[in-house]
Design a protein around this motif. Structure first.
Motif, PDB file in Angstrom:
ATOM      1  N   PRO A  76       0.795  -1.239   0.000  1.00  0.00           N
ATOM      2  CA  PRO A  76       0.000   0.000   0.000  1.00  0.00           C
ATOM      3  C   PRO A  76       0.823   1.283   0.000  1.00  0.00           C
ATOM      4  O   PRO A  76       0.256   2.374  -0.023  1.00  0.00           O
ATOM      5  N   LEU A  77       2.142   1.173   0.026  1.00  0.00           N
ATOM      6  CA  LEU A  77       2.980   2.362   0.198  1.00  0.00           C
ATOM      7  C   LEU A  77       3.196   3.113  -1.110  1.00  0.00           C
ATOM      8  O   LEU A  77       3.198   2.530  -2.192  1.00  0.00           O
ATOM      9  N   LEU A  78       3.403   4.423  -0.969  1.00  0.00           N
ATOM     10  CA  LEU A  78       3.722   5.290  -2.097  1.00  0.00           C
ATOM     11  C   LEU A  78       5.052   5.987  -1.822  1.00  0.00           C
ATOM     12  O   LEU A  78       5.438   6.164  -0.665  1.00  0.00           O
ATOM     13  N   PRO A  79       5.758   6.390  -2.877  1.00  0.00           N
ATOM     14  CA  PRO A  79       6.987   7.148  -2.658  1.00  0.00           C
ATOM     15  C   PRO A  79       6.735   8.373  -1.769  1.00  0.00           C
ATOM     16  O   PRO A  79       5.738   9.077  -1.951  1.00  0.00           O
ATOM     17  N   GLY A  80       7.631   8.591  -0.835  1.00  0.00           N
ATOM     18  CA  GLY A  80       7.481   9.696   0.110  1.00  0.00           C
ATOM     19  C   GLY A  80       6.988   9.265   1.466  1.00  0.00           C
ATOM     20  O   GLY A  80       7.107  10.016   2.441  1.00  0.00           O
ATOM     21  N   ASP A  81       6.399   8.058   1.580  1.00  0.00           N
ATOM     22  CA  ASP A  81       5.967   7.557   2.887  1.00  0.00           C
ATOM     23  C   ASP A  81       7.191   7.342   3.776  1.00  0.00           C
ATOM     24  O   ASP A  81       8.290   7.038   3.292  1.00  0.00           O
ATOM     25  N   LEU A  82       6.998   7.489   5.075  1.00  0.00           N
ATOM     26  CA  LEU A  82       8.087   7.334   6.030  1.00  0.00           C
ATOM     27  C   LEU A  82       8.050   5.939   6.652  1.00  0.00           C
ATOM     28  O   LEU A  82       7.011   5.502   7.145  1.00  0.00           O
ATOM     29  N   LEU A  83       9.184   5.262   6.628  1.00  0.00           N
ATOM     30  CA  LEU A  83       9.317   3.914   7.164  1.00  0.00           C
ATOM     31  C   LEU A  83       9.967   3.994   8.540  1.00  0.00           C
ATOM     32  O   LEU A  83      11.049   4.574   8.690  1.00  0.00           O
TER      33      LEU A  83
END
Length: 297
Positions: free
Chosen positions: A146-153
Protein backbone atom coordinates in the motif's frame (compact mmCIF):
# COMPACT_ATOMS: atom_id res chain seq x y z
CA UNK A 1 68.29 32.82 -29.34
CA UNK A 2 64.53 33.01 -28.82
CA UNK A 3 63.07 36.28 -30.07
CA UNK A 4 60.96 38.43 -27.78
CA UNK A 5 57.97 37.91 -30.05
CA UNK A 6 58.31 34.12 -29.87
CA UNK A 7 58.61 34.25 -26.08
CA UNK A 8 55.44 36.30 -25.78
CA UNK A 9 53.59 33.87 -28.07
CA UNK A 10 54.80 30.94 -25.96
CA UNK A 11 53.59 32.58 -22.73
CA UNK A 12 50.20 33.32 -24.26
CA UNK A 13 49.87 29.69 -25.33
CA UNK A 14 50.75 28.43 -21.85
CA UNK A 15 48.19 30.71 -20.22
CA UNK A 16 45.53 29.55 -22.68
CA UNK A 17 46.42 25.93 -21.94
CA UNK A 18 46.07 26.48 -18.18
CA UNK A 19 42.76 28.28 -18.54
CA UNK A 20 41.31 25.48 -20.65
CA UNK A 21 42.81 22.61 -18.64
CA UNK A 22 40.34 20.22 -16.97
CA UNK A 23 39.58 20.91 -13.30
CA UNK A 24 41.03 18.59 -10.70
CA UNK A 25 38.58 16.12 -9.23
CA UNK A 26 38.17 18.20 -6.06
CA UNK A 27 37.71 21.44 -7.95
CA UNK A 28 35.23 19.88 -10.34
CA UNK A 29 33.20 18.58 -7.42
CA UNK A 30 32.98 22.10 -5.99
CA UNK A 31 32.25 23.83 -9.29
CA UNK A 32 29.72 21.47 -10.84
CA UNK A 33 26.17 21.18 -9.52
CA UNK A 34 25.38 17.83 -7.91
CA UNK A 35 23.97 15.33 -10.36
CA UNK A 36 21.04 13.15 -9.31
CA UNK A 37 22.26 10.21 -7.26
CA UNK A 38 22.13 6.96 -9.18
CA UNK A 39 18.99 5.07 -8.18
CA UNK A 40 17.75 7.89 -5.93
CA UNK A 41 14.46 9.39 -7.00
CA UNK A 42 10.77 8.63 -7.32
CA UNK A 43 10.78 4.98 -8.37
CA UNK A 44 7.04 4.26 -8.55
CA UNK A 45 3.86 6.11 -9.56
CA UNK A 46 1.35 7.70 -7.21
CA UNK A 47 3.49 10.13 -5.21
CA UNK A 48 2.06 13.53 -4.38
CA UNK A 49 3.87 16.63 -5.59
CA UNK A 50 4.96 17.32 -2.00
CA UNK A 51 6.33 13.79 -1.61
CA UNK A 52 8.26 14.20 -4.86
CA UNK A 53 9.79 17.42 -3.52
CA UNK A 54 10.80 15.67 -0.29
CA UNK A 55 12.47 12.87 -2.23
CA UNK A 56 14.26 15.35 -4.49
CA UNK A 57 15.65 17.18 -1.45
CA UNK A 58 16.88 13.97 0.17
CA UNK A 59 18.38 12.65 -3.06
CA UNK A 60 20.24 15.91 -3.65
CA UNK A 61 22.00 15.31 -0.32
CA UNK A 62 22.86 11.77 -1.38
CA UNK A 63 24.32 13.12 -4.62
CA UNK A 64 26.33 15.70 -2.68
CA UNK A 65 27.95 12.97 -0.59
CA UNK A 66 26.54 14.29 2.68
CA UNK A 67 27.57 12.38 5.80
CA UNK A 68 25.47 10.74 8.45
CA UNK A 69 26.19 12.56 11.70
CA UNK A 70 24.64 11.61 15.02
CA UNK A 71 22.32 14.46 16.02
CA UNK A 72 22.82 16.18 12.66
CA UNK A 73 19.96 18.19 11.20
CA UNK A 74 18.44 19.25 14.50
CA UNK A 75 19.48 22.88 14.58
CA UNK A 76 17.19 25.87 14.95
CA UNK A 77 16.22 25.50 11.28
CA UNK A 78 16.05 22.39 9.06
CA UNK A 79 19.36 21.63 7.37
CA UNK A 80 22.71 19.92 7.85
CA UNK A 81 24.58 20.60 11.09
CA UNK A 82 27.70 19.27 12.75
CA UNK A 83 26.99 16.11 14.67
CA UNK A 84 27.85 14.80 18.11
CA UNK A 85 29.68 11.82 19.52
CA UNK A 86 27.30 8.97 20.27
CA UNK A 87 28.68 7.44 23.48
CA UNK A 88 27.41 4.02 22.39
CA UNK A 89 29.03 4.08 18.92
CA UNK A 90 32.82 4.37 18.45
CA UNK A 91 32.24 5.05 14.73
CA UNK A 92 30.79 8.46 15.64
CA UNK A 93 34.13 9.90 16.79
CA UNK A 94 34.36 12.11 13.69
CA UNK A 95 30.72 13.20 13.66
CA UNK A 96 31.46 16.55 15.37
CA UNK A 97 33.76 17.34 12.43
CA UNK A 98 31.14 16.56 9.77
CA UNK A 99 28.09 18.50 8.66
CA UNK A 100 25.27 16.14 7.93
CA UNK A 101 22.08 14.51 9.14
CA UNK A 102 20.91 11.70 11.32
CA UNK A 103 17.83 9.75 10.20
CA UNK A 104 15.20 12.12 11.59
CA UNK A 105 17.27 15.19 10.71
CA UNK A 106 17.16 14.16 7.05
CA UNK A 107 13.40 13.54 7.16
CA UNK A 108 12.89 16.90 8.86
CA UNK A 109 14.89 18.71 6.16
CA UNK A 110 13.32 16.85 3.23
CA UNK A 111 9.76 17.59 4.34
CA UNK A 112 10.55 21.19 5.19
CA UNK A 113 11.60 21.56 1.55
CA UNK A 114 8.41 19.77 0.50
CA UNK A 115 6.31 22.19 2.57
CA UNK A 116 7.87 25.33 1.17
CA UNK A 117 10.24 25.84 4.09
CA UNK A 118 7.74 25.21 6.88
CA UNK A 119 9.27 23.00 9.59
CA UNK A 120 6.45 20.45 9.78
CA UNK A 121 8.39 17.40 11.06
CA UNK A 122 10.71 18.80 13.70
CA UNK A 123 11.57 16.07 16.20
CA UNK A 124 12.99 12.59 16.55
CA UNK A 125 11.89 9.43 14.71
CA UNK A 126 9.06 8.65 17.14
CA UNK A 127 7.56 12.12 16.86
CA UNK A 128 7.78 12.01 13.08
CA UNK A 129 6.04 8.65 12.88
CA UNK A 130 3.36 9.73 15.38
CA UNK A 131 2.91 13.11 13.71
CA UNK A 132 -0.50 14.77 13.92
CA UNK A 133 0.02 15.36 10.19
CA UNK A 134 -0.56 11.70 9.35
CA UNK A 135 -2.66 11.22 6.21
CA UNK A 136 -2.50 7.41 6.49
CA UNK A 137 -0.74 4.74 8.53
CA UNK A 138 0.36 1.22 7.62
CA UNK A 139 1.39 -1.71 9.78
CA UNK A 140 4.43 -3.90 9.25
CA UNK A 141 2.10 -6.77 8.34
CA UNK A 142 0.84 -4.82 5.30
CA UNK A 143 4.31 -4.80 3.77
CA UNK A 144 5.11 -2.52 0.84
CA UNK A 145 1.96 -3.06 -1.23
CA UNK A 146 0.00 0.00 0.00
CA UNK A 147 2.98 2.36 0.20
CA UNK A 148 3.72 5.29 -2.10
CA UNK A 149 6.99 7.15 -2.66
CA UNK A 150 7.48 9.70 0.11
CA UNK A 151 5.97 7.56 2.89
CA UNK A 152 8.09 7.33 6.03
CA UNK A 153 9.32 3.91 7.16
CA UNK A 154 9.84 3.50 10.92
CA UNK A 155 11.89 0.94 12.83
CA UNK A 156 11.79 -0.11 16.47
CA UNK A 157 8.94 -0.80 18.89
CA UNK A 158 5.92 1.21 19.99
CA UNK A 159 7.94 2.28 23.03
CA UNK A 160 11.15 3.04 21.14
CA UNK A 161 11.16 3.97 17.47
CA UNK A 162 14.84 4.50 16.73
CA UNK A 163 15.09 4.88 12.94
CA UNK A 164 13.13 6.45 10.08
CA UNK A 165 13.64 6.60 6.30
CA UNK A 166 11.87 7.82 3.16
CA UNK A 167 10.36 5.30 0.77
CA UNK A 168 11.27 5.75 -2.91
CA UNK A 169 9.22 2.94 -4.41
CA UNK A 170 10.36 -0.35 -6.02
CA UNK A 171 11.53 -1.66 -2.64
CA UNK A 172 14.07 1.15 -2.12
CA UNK A 173 14.44 3.86 0.51
CA UNK A 174 16.75 6.81 1.11
CA UNK A 175 18.18 7.07 4.60
CA UNK A 176 20.81 8.44 6.95
CA UNK A 177 21.80 5.07 8.33
CA UNK A 178 24.73 5.21 10.74
CA UNK A 179 27.97 6.94 11.70
CA UNK A 180 30.87 6.37 9.36
CA UNK A 181 28.64 6.26 6.27
CA UNK A 182 27.16 8.82 3.91
CA UNK A 183 23.47 9.22 3.09
CA UNK A 184 22.43 6.32 0.91
CA UNK A 185 19.80 4.43 -1.02
CA UNK A 186 19.06 1.04 0.54
CA UNK A 187 16.77 -1.91 0.05
CA UNK A 188 13.79 -1.60 2.39
CA UNK A 189 14.35 -3.81 5.43
CA UNK A 190 10.99 -5.44 6.16
CA UNK A 191 12.23 -8.02 8.64
CA UNK A 192 13.56 -7.48 12.12
CA UNK A 193 12.14 -4.42 13.84
CA UNK A 194 10.33 -2.77 10.94
CA UNK A 195 7.37 -1.13 12.67
CA UNK A 196 5.26 0.42 9.92
CA UNK A 197 4.85 3.48 7.74
CA UNK A 198 3.12 6.84 7.75
CA UNK A 199 2.04 9.11 4.90
CA UNK A 200 2.58 12.79 5.63
CA UNK A 201 -0.04 15.47 5.07
CA UNK A 202 1.83 18.65 4.17
CA UNK A 203 -1.37 20.68 3.89
CA UNK A 204 -3.98 21.83 6.36
CA UNK A 205 -4.56 19.59 9.38
CA UNK A 206 -8.10 18.96 10.60
CA UNK A 207 -9.22 17.96 14.07
CA UNK A 208 -8.74 19.27 17.59
CA UNK A 209 -5.09 20.32 17.72
CA UNK A 210 -3.52 20.90 21.13
CA UNK A 211 -0.09 21.16 22.73
CA UNK A 212 1.38 19.11 25.56
CA UNK A 213 3.77 20.39 28.21
CA UNK A 214 6.37 18.70 30.38
CA UNK A 215 9.00 16.10 29.53
CA UNK A 216 8.84 12.30 29.32
CA UNK A 217 5.05 12.26 29.56
CA UNK A 218 3.78 8.77 28.79
CA UNK A 219 0.70 7.94 26.75
CA UNK A 220 -1.20 4.83 27.85
CA UNK A 221 -3.11 2.03 26.15
CA UNK A 222 -6.04 2.66 28.52
CA UNK A 223 -7.03 5.79 30.50
CA UNK A 224 -5.40 4.72 33.74
CA UNK A 225 -1.96 5.06 35.31
CA UNK A 226 -1.29 1.32 35.52
CA UNK A 227 -1.97 0.68 31.83
CA UNK A 228 0.82 -0.26 29.41
CA UNK A 229 2.93 2.60 28.11
CA UNK A 230 2.82 3.50 24.41
CA UNK A 231 5.09 6.51 23.85
CA UNK A 232 6.63 9.28 25.94
CA UNK A 233 6.64 12.87 24.71
CA UNK A 234 10.27 13.97 25.22
CA UNK A 235 9.15 17.61 25.33
CA UNK A 236 6.20 19.81 24.38
CA UNK A 237 4.49 18.19 21.40
CA UNK A 238 1.64 19.09 19.03
CA UNK A 239 -1.12 16.47 19.23
CA UNK A 240 -4.51 15.77 17.67
CA UNK A 241 -7.25 14.93 20.18
CA UNK A 242 -10.25 12.87 19.06
CA UNK A 243 -12.31 12.86 22.25
CA UNK A 244 -12.04 12.96 26.06
CA UNK A 245 -13.63 11.08 28.94
CA UNK A 246 -13.75 10.93 32.72
CA UNK A 247 -11.75 7.94 33.98
CA UNK A 248 -9.11 7.30 36.64
CA UNK A 249 -8.21 10.35 38.75
CA UNK A 250 -4.59 11.45 38.41
CA UNK A 251 -2.48 13.54 40.78
CA UNK A 252 0.58 15.07 39.10
CA UNK A 253 2.53 18.33 39.01
CA UNK A 254 0.31 19.74 41.77
CA UNK A 255 -2.89 19.11 39.79
CA UNK A 256 -5.72 16.61 40.15
CA UNK A 257 -7.88 15.61 37.20
CA UNK A 258 -9.90 12.60 36.06
CA UNK A 259 -10.13 13.70 32.40
CA UNK A 260 -8.21 11.74 29.76
CA UNK A 261 -7.90 12.45 26.03
CA UNK A 262 -7.70 9.89 23.23
CA UNK A 263 -4.98 10.58 20.64
CA UNK A 264 -5.80 8.78 17.36
CA UNK A 265 -2.26 9.18 15.97
CA UNK A 266 -0.89 7.19 18.90
CA UNK A 267 -3.91 4.96 19.54
CA UNK A 268 -3.37 5.90 23.14
CA UNK A 269 -4.58 8.06 26.01
CA UNK A 270 -2.97 10.89 27.96
CA UNK A 271 -4.16 12.60 31.12
CA UNK A 272 -5.45 16.10 30.44
CA UNK A 273 -3.09 17.39 33.13
CA UNK A 274 -0.32 17.41 30.51
CA UNK A 275 -2.38 19.13 27.79
CA UNK A 276 -2.24 22.93 27.81
CA UNK A 277 -5.65 24.41 28.53
CA UNK A 278 -8.53 23.85 30.93
CA UNK A 279 -9.02 20.58 32.83
CA UNK A 280 -11.83 19.67 30.39
CA UNK A 281 -10.82 20.73 26.88
CA UNK A 282 -13.17 23.18 25.24
CA UNK A 283 -14.73 21.97 21.99
CA UNK A 284 -13.48 18.38 22.30
CA UNK A 285 -16.40 15.89 22.47
CA UNK A 286 -16.99 13.34 25.20
CA UNK A 287 -15.94 9.87 23.99
CA UNK A 288 -19.44 8.64 24.92
CA UNK A 289 -20.92 10.98 22.31
CA UNK A 290 -18.86 9.93 19.26
CA UNK A 291 -18.09 6.59 17.55
CA UNK A 292 -15.25 4.91 19.43
CA UNK A 293 -12.67 3.89 18.50
CA UNK A 294 -12.53 6.36 15.61
CA UNK A 295 -13.78 4.76 12.35
CA UNK A 296 -10.29 4.90 10.76
CA UNK A 297 -8.61 3.11 13.65
Amino acid sequence: MVSRTSLIRTLIALVALLLCAPLTTAAAAQAAPAAPAAGCGVLAPGASAAAERAIAAACAEVAAGTWYTWGGGHGAQPGATYGQVDPTDPASEHDPERRGFDCSGLVRYAYAQAAGGTDILNGVASQQYYTHRAAARFTAAQGLAPLLPGDLLAYGTKKNLHHIAIYLGAGKMVEAKQSGTKLMVSDVRLGGDYFGAVRVNTGQVTGHIHQTWGTDVWTKEEPRIGSDRVYAFPYSTTIRVYCQKHAEKVNAEGYENDAWSYLPDYKAWVTNIYIKGPAWLAGVPDCNDVPFPPPSQ
